[in-house]
Design a protein around this motif. Structure first.
Motif, PDB file in Angstrom:
ATOM      1  N   ILE A  54       0.815  -1.218   0.000  1.00  0.00           N
ATOM      2  CA  ILE A  54       0.000   0.000   0.000  1.00  0.00           C
ATOM      3  C   ILE A  54       0.849   1.269   0.000  1.00  0.00           C
ATOM      4  N   GLY A  55       2.140   1.134   0.109  1.00  0.00           N
ATOM      5  CA  GLY A  55       3.021   2.299   0.080  1.00  0.00           C
ATOM      6  C   GLY A  55       3.847   2.432   1.345  1.00  0.00           C
ATOM      7  N   LYS A  56       4.643   3.467   1.384  1.00  0.00           N
ATOM      8  CA  LYS A  56       5.509   3.744   2.536  1.00  0.00           C
ATOM      9  C   LYS A  56       4.686   4.346   3.678  1.00  0.00           C
ATOM     10  N   PRO A  57       5.133   4.191   4.902  1.00  0.00           N
ATOM     11  CA  PRO A  57       4.418   4.785   6.041  1.00  0.00           C
ATOM     12  C   PRO A  57       4.284   6.306   5.929  1.00  0.00           C
ATOM     13  N   ASP A  58       5.235   6.960   5.248  1.00  0.00           N
ATOM     14  CA  ASP A  58       5.172   8.414   5.076  1.00  0.00           C
ATOM     15  C   ASP A  58       3.948   8.852   4.267  1.00  0.00           C
ATOM     16  N   THR A  64      -5.254  10.294   8.011  1.00  0.00           N
ATOM     17  CA  THR A  64      -5.491   9.813   6.652  1.00  0.00           C
ATOM     18  C   THR A  64      -6.511   8.684   6.653  1.00  0.00           C
ATOM     19  N   VAL A  65      -7.433   8.736   5.698  1.00  0.00           N
ATOM     20  CA  VAL A  65      -8.373   7.646   5.435  1.00  0.00           C
ATOM     21  C   VAL A  65      -8.332   7.411   3.929  1.00  0.00           C
ATOM     22  N   LYS A  66      -7.881   6.217   3.527  1.00  0.00           N
ATOM     23  CA  LYS A  66      -7.819   5.886   2.105  1.00  0.00           C
ATOM     24  C   LYS A  66      -8.644   4.638   1.850  1.00  0.00           C
ATOM     25  N   LYS A  67      -9.442   4.688   0.794  1.00  0.00           N
ATOM     26  CA  LYS A  67     -10.180   3.501   0.375  1.00  0.00           C
ATOM     27  C   LYS A  67      -9.520   2.971  -0.883  1.00  0.00           C
ATOM     28  N   LEU A  68      -9.102   1.717  -0.828  1.00  0.00           N
ATOM     29  CA  LEU A  68      -8.509   1.061  -1.995  1.00  0.00           C
ATOM     30  C   LEU A  68      -9.596   0.191  -2.624  1.00  0.00           C
ATOM     31  N   ASP A  69     -10.291   0.757  -3.618  1.00  0.00           N
ATOM     32  CA  ASP A  69     -11.436   0.071  -4.215  1.00  0.00           C
ATOM     33  C   ASP A  69     -11.070  -1.279  -4.811  1.00  0.00           C
ATOM     34  N   ASP A  70      -9.952  -1.347  -5.508  1.00  0.00           N
ATOM     35  CA  ASP A  70      -9.575  -2.596  -6.161  1.00  0.00           C
ATOM     36  C   ASP A  70      -9.215  -3.703  -5.170  1.00  0.00           C
ATOM     37  N   LYS A  71      -8.772  -3.329  -3.967  1.00  0.00           N
ATOM     38  CA  LYS A  71      -8.409  -4.319  -2.949  1.00  0.00           C
ATOM     39  C   LYS A  71      -9.492  -4.495  -1.882  1.00  0.00           C
ATOM     40  N   LYS A  72     -10.533  -3.678  -1.937  1.00  0.00           N
ATOM     41  CA  LYS A  72     -11.668  -3.749  -1.009  1.00  0.00           C
ATOM     42  C   LYS A  72     -11.234  -3.592   0.443  1.00  0.00           C
ATOM     43  N   VAL A  73     -10.518  -2.496   0.705  1.00  0.00           N
ATOM     44  CA  VAL A  73     -10.002  -2.250   2.049  1.00  0.00           C
ATOM     45  C   VAL A  73      -9.925  -0.747   2.305  1.00  0.00           C
ATOM     46  N   PHE A  74     -10.101  -0.383   3.569  1.00  0.00           N
ATOM     47  CA  PHE A  74      -9.894   0.986   4.028  1.00  0.00           C
ATOM     48  C   PHE A  74      -8.602   1.017   4.826  1.00  0.00           C
ATOM     49  N   ILE A  75      -7.798   2.045   4.622  1.00  0.00           N
ATOM     50  CA  ILE A  75      -6.570   2.234   5.388  1.00  0.00           C
ATOM     51  C   ILE A  75      -6.753   3.500   6.226  1.00  0.00           C
ATOM     52  N   PHE A  76      -6.524   3.369   7.532  1.00  0.00           N
ATOM     53  CA  PHE A  76      -6.668   4.485   8.473  1.00  0.00           C
ATOM     54  C   PHE A  76      -5.335   4.733   9.156  1.00  0.00           C
ATOM     55  N   ALA A  77      -4.988   5.989   9.307  1.00  0.00           N
ATOM     56  CA  ALA A  77      -3.785   6.362  10.060  1.00  0.00           C
ATOM     57  C   ALA A  77      -4.220   7.326  11.159  1.00  0.00           C
ATOM     58  N   ASP A  78      -3.908   6.966  12.391  1.00  0.00           N
ATOM     59  CA  ASP A  78      -4.209   7.851  13.521  1.00  0.00           C
ATOM     60  C   ASP A  78      -2.997   7.902  14.431  1.00  0.00           C
ATOM     61  N   SER A  79      -3.160   8.507  15.585  1.00  0.00           N
ATOM     62  CA  SER A  79      -2.018   8.676  16.489  1.00  0.00           C
ATOM     63  C   SER A  79      -1.499   7.339  17.021  1.00  0.00           C
ATOM     64  N   ASP A  80      -2.328   6.291  17.008  1.00  0.00           N
ATOM     65  CA  ASP A  80      -1.888   4.970  17.477  1.00  0.00           C
ATOM     66  C   ASP A  80      -1.089   4.208  16.422  1.00  0.00           C
ATOM     67  N   GLY A  81      -1.310   4.531  15.164  1.00  0.00           N
ATOM     68  CA  GLY A  81      -0.625   3.826  14.086  1.00  0.00           C
ATOM     69  C   GLY A  81      -1.515   3.701  12.866  1.00  0.00           C
ATOM     70  N   ILE A  82      -1.243   2.699  12.048  1.00  0.00           N
ATOM     71  CA  ILE A  82      -1.977   2.472  10.805  1.00  0.00           C
ATOM     72  C   ILE A  82      -2.711   1.146  10.915  1.00  0.00           C
TER      73      ILE A  82
END
Length: 156
Positions: A54-58, A64-82
């Motif tokens: 999904i890419g580098k942690p940077d 950040t909230v990213k939806k990867l439609d082709d992989k059917k997943v949401f990626i969330f980044a908050d103060s606790d981590g990803i």
């Protein structure tokens, strides 16, 4: 004259049955050979790997909230981590979308809170949290085949 008529009639019953049996033997032999030639080819459906980068942690700053439609997943980044949450509804496999209070299934009305816990509708279980790891090159990898306990995050 009747002897001449029988001679011109064509193939006798005995000859026809003989030709039919030879034809049946040839046809069954060809079928057996075709079956033997097919044996080396396995009946396997090759599926795409459930692990994907999904890419580098940077690329995922806090908030950040990213939806990867082709992989059917949401990626969330908050103060606790990803962390990654599957976007596949646990009711009938529809793709959920985000709302101000969490997730909702557009087809059958299942509702989930921000952590993927079922709060309404016919869904039998919570949305799956997926494992995130880091590859040798520093890229984040999501394993969609491996569920983790809700609340599990990848610390950056």
């Amino acid at each position: 004259m009747s002897d001449q008529t029988q001679g011109k009639a064509g193939v006798s019953r005995r000859d026809f049955l003989g030709l039919a049996s030879v034809g049946a033997v040839i046809l069954s032999s060809l079928t057996a050979v075709a079956g033997m030639l097919r044996i080396p080819k396995p009946n396997v459906l090759y599926e795409e790997s459930q692990k994907f980068k999904i890419g580098k942690p940077d690329n995922f700053p806090v908030g950040t909230v990213k939806k990867l439609d082709d992989k059917k997943v949401f990626i969330f980044a908050d103060s606790d981590g990803i962390h990654a949450i599957s976007s596949i509804c646990t009711h009938l496999g529809c793709i959920v979308y985000t709302t101000e209070w969490g997730f909702q299934c557009p087809c059958h009305g299942s509702k989930y809170n921000r952590t993927g816990k079922v709060i309404a509708g016919p869904a039998p279980r919570n949305l799956a949290w997926l494992d995130i790891s880091q590859s040798m090159d520093g890229t984040l990898v999501v394993d969609a085949a491996k569920e983790v306990k809700p609340g599990t995050t990848f610390k950056v």
